[in-house]
Design a protein around this motif. Sequence first.
Motif, PDB file in Angstrom:
ATOM      1  N   GLU A 170       0.826  -1.204   0.000  1.00  0.00           N
ATOM      2  CA  GLU A 170       0.000   0.000   0.000  1.00  0.00           C
ATOM      3  C   GLU A 170       0.859   1.251   0.000  1.00  0.00           C
ATOM      4  O   GLU A 170       0.526   2.250  -0.630  1.00  0.00           O
ATOM      5  CB  GLU A 170      -0.909  -0.034   1.243  1.00  0.00           C
TER       6      GLU A 170
ATOM      7  N   ARG B 211      -4.119   3.783  -5.005  1.00  0.00           N
ATOM      8  CA  ARG B 211      -4.760   3.179  -3.830  1.00  0.00           C
ATOM      9  C   ARG B 211      -6.275   3.194  -3.963  1.00  0.00           C
ATOM     10  O   ARG B 211      -6.949   2.213  -3.613  1.00  0.00           O
ATOM     11  CB  ARG B 211      -4.330   3.920  -2.560  1.00  0.00           C
ATOM     12  N   ARG B 212      -6.817   4.298  -4.481  1.00  0.00           N
ATOM     13  CA  ARG B 212      -8.269   4.346  -4.674  1.00  0.00           C
ATOM     14  C   ARG B 212      -8.719   3.323  -5.715  1.00  0.00           C
ATOM     15  O   ARG B 212      -9.782   2.692  -5.570  1.00  0.00           O
ATOM     16  CB  ARG B 212      -8.685   5.755  -5.095  1.00  0.00           C
TER      17      ARG B 212
ATOM     18  N   GLU C  49      -7.227   0.447  -6.387  1.00  0.00           N
ATOM     19  CA  GLU C  49      -7.143  -0.880  -5.760  1.00  0.00           C
ATOM     20  C   GLU C  49      -8.326  -1.117  -4.826  1.00  0.00           C
ATOM     21  O   GLU C  49      -8.876  -2.216  -4.776  1.00  0.00           O
ATOM     22  CB  GLU C  49      -5.830  -1.015  -4.992  1.00  0.00           C
ATOM     23  N   ARG C  50      -8.701  -0.089  -4.072  1.00  0.00           N
ATOM     24  CA  ARG C  50      -9.834  -0.257  -3.164  1.00  0.00           C
ATOM     25  C   ARG C  50     -11.127  -0.468  -3.930  1.00  0.00           C
ATOM     26  O   ARG C  50     -12.001  -1.229  -3.496  1.00  0.00           O
ATOM     27  CB  ARG C  50      -9.945   0.966  -2.246  1.00  0.00           C
TER      28      ARG C  50
ATOM     29  N   ALA D 176     -11.074  -3.947  -5.032  1.00  0.00           N
ATOM     30  CA  ALA D 176     -11.266  -4.812  -3.864  1.00  0.00           C
ATOM     31  C   ALA D 176     -12.694  -4.780  -3.351  1.00  0.00           C
ATOM     32  O   ALA D 176     -13.068  -5.621  -2.525  1.00  0.00           O
ATOM     33  CB  ALA D 176     -10.309  -4.400  -2.746  1.00  0.00           C
ATOM     34  N   LEU D 177     -13.503  -3.825  -3.789  1.00  0.00           N
ATOM     35  CA  LEU D 177     -14.929  -3.825  -3.448  1.00  0.00           C
ATOM     36  C   LEU D 177     -15.747  -4.608  -4.476  1.00  0.00           C
ATOM     37  O   LEU D 177     -16.727  -5.285  -4.123  1.00  0.00           O
ATOM     38  CB  LEU D 177     -15.442  -2.388  -3.366  1.00  0.00           C
TER      39      LEU D 177
ATOM     40  N   CYS E  94     -10.184  -9.065   1.022  1.00  0.00           N
ATOM     41  CA  CYS E  94     -10.329  -7.919   0.119  1.00  0.00           C
ATOM     42  C   CYS E  94     -10.871  -6.705   0.865  1.00  0.00           C
ATOM     43  O   CYS E  94     -10.378  -5.585   0.698  1.00  0.00           O
ATOM     44  CB  CYS E  94     -11.254  -8.274  -1.040  1.00  0.00           C
TER      45      CYS E  94
ATOM     46  N   THR F  65      -8.090  -5.541   3.638  1.00  0.00           N
ATOM     47  CA  THR F  65      -6.814  -4.996   3.141  1.00  0.00           C
ATOM     48  C   THR F  65      -7.006  -3.919   2.085  1.00  0.00           C
ATOM     49  O   THR F  65      -6.088  -3.144   1.816  1.00  0.00           O
ATOM     50  CB  THR F  65      -5.947  -6.113   2.536  1.00  0.00           C
ATOM     51  N   GLY F  66      -8.202  -3.858   1.473  1.00  0.00           N
ATOM     52  CA  GLY F  66      -8.415  -2.879   0.414  1.00  0.00           C
ATOM     53  C   GLY F  66      -7.685  -3.223  -0.869  1.00  0.00           C
ATOM     54  O   GLY F  66      -7.449  -2.346  -1.703  1.00  0.00           O
ATOM     55  N   SER F  67      -7.316  -4.491  -1.044  1.00  0.00           N
ATOM     56  CA  SER F  67      -6.588  -4.892  -2.255  1.00  0.00           C
ATOM     57  C   SER F  67      -6.845  -6.370  -2.524  1.00  0.00           C
ATOM     58  O   SER F  67      -7.077  -7.153  -1.600  1.00  0.00           O
ATOM     59  CB  SER F  67      -5.086  -4.645  -2.077  1.00  0.00           C
TER      60      SER F  67
END
Length: 392
Positions: free
Chosen positions: A7, A15-16, A18-19, A22-23, A71, A74-76
């Motif tokens: 991260e 990062r946004r 990846e998040r 991850a959603l 997911c 960790t947001g990824s």
Amino acid sequence: MTTVTSEAELGASARRAERGIALVVPAMRAVVLFQIILSIASGAQLAEHREVYLALGLLVSATSVLLIAQCLSTGSVRPGWWHGPDIVLAWAAVPAMVLLLPSSHVVGTWESWASGFAINVGALASTWLRPAPAVAHGFGLGAWYLSWMITADTASWETNVNNALTIPGYALVVALMVHYLRSLAADADQSREDAVAATRALELERYQMTVHDASSILRLLSDEDTPAEVLPGLRLQAHREANRLRNYLAAEPSPEHADRARTVATMLAVALEGFDDLPLELAVDLGGHARLSEPVWHATSRAVATVLHNVRLHARAHQVVVHADCEDDRWEVVVSDDGVGFDQASQPMGFGLNTQVGHALREVGVDAQVRSAPGRGTSVTLVGPVHRQEEP
């Protein structure tokens, strides 16, 4: 095969992105998991080996829950213990459905959930594998699915082929989408970094231009060898520079000289303040009336003052001529001295002439040319457009 990026190594946009991925991934898996859970009881009743069918369903459910939890936490999708088991279970589920269920339920039913699960795994693998391996895995899984469906006693070969093609199809679409999204985020982060670097460079240049002349004045004021007759002019210039720096730090426009007409004559009058120690000769009658826009007026005033600071510090001149002329819609100001000069071929111009004069004037549409030779002095010529006021 995987691309693991921490991260901390990602920019804000990455990062946004990846998040966001991850959603979406848990949502896609939750839909399939819900359908598997709804059909697992009826499938177990049909299965030849009920315990094996239930165990496989529980393993898929546990892996899916782990996928969703990791997911979201960790947001990824890139780190995860579920990567390997997820792929293994997708490949294992395909022959399991053929071997465990009646042929009438192998195709087109949710009791035989292997096709839906394989499509989902092929698509989600494209979010954490590199694009090429992800698509290759999708084609491999699709071929594996089709080869087992051929062995089953089913008449729905069209459905088998469609399902087999859907696996690499979804893998390709998701791989392209995720790769594009990550590249777009990376470009946005790089653009942000470039903008910050450019802003810093611009601010540094602006600061250098702001303090260049002030540093020359302070240098002479602090030098014990500076002649006494020079000090009054230096103090006047130091006072003016102090006011200008104060306005610069306060991010306010300088009110100094706000009431003066914007002409070549008034510009030179301001620029020459404090240079009484120089052997100046003025010839500005022919061009003093030429009007200047406010940005040009300020920039040329600073530029002429910088030239005179250079003359004071380096030229050792016996005569400094400031000449102004105007013809049609162009004005010209020439500052020339008979000092030591310099070799333009071997000695590059310093910050003052190169940036404070040349670059700053180009920004406002004024051309600046410097001519010099050792022992033959230096001449700086400024040429710009006459400002035409708009009629009310």
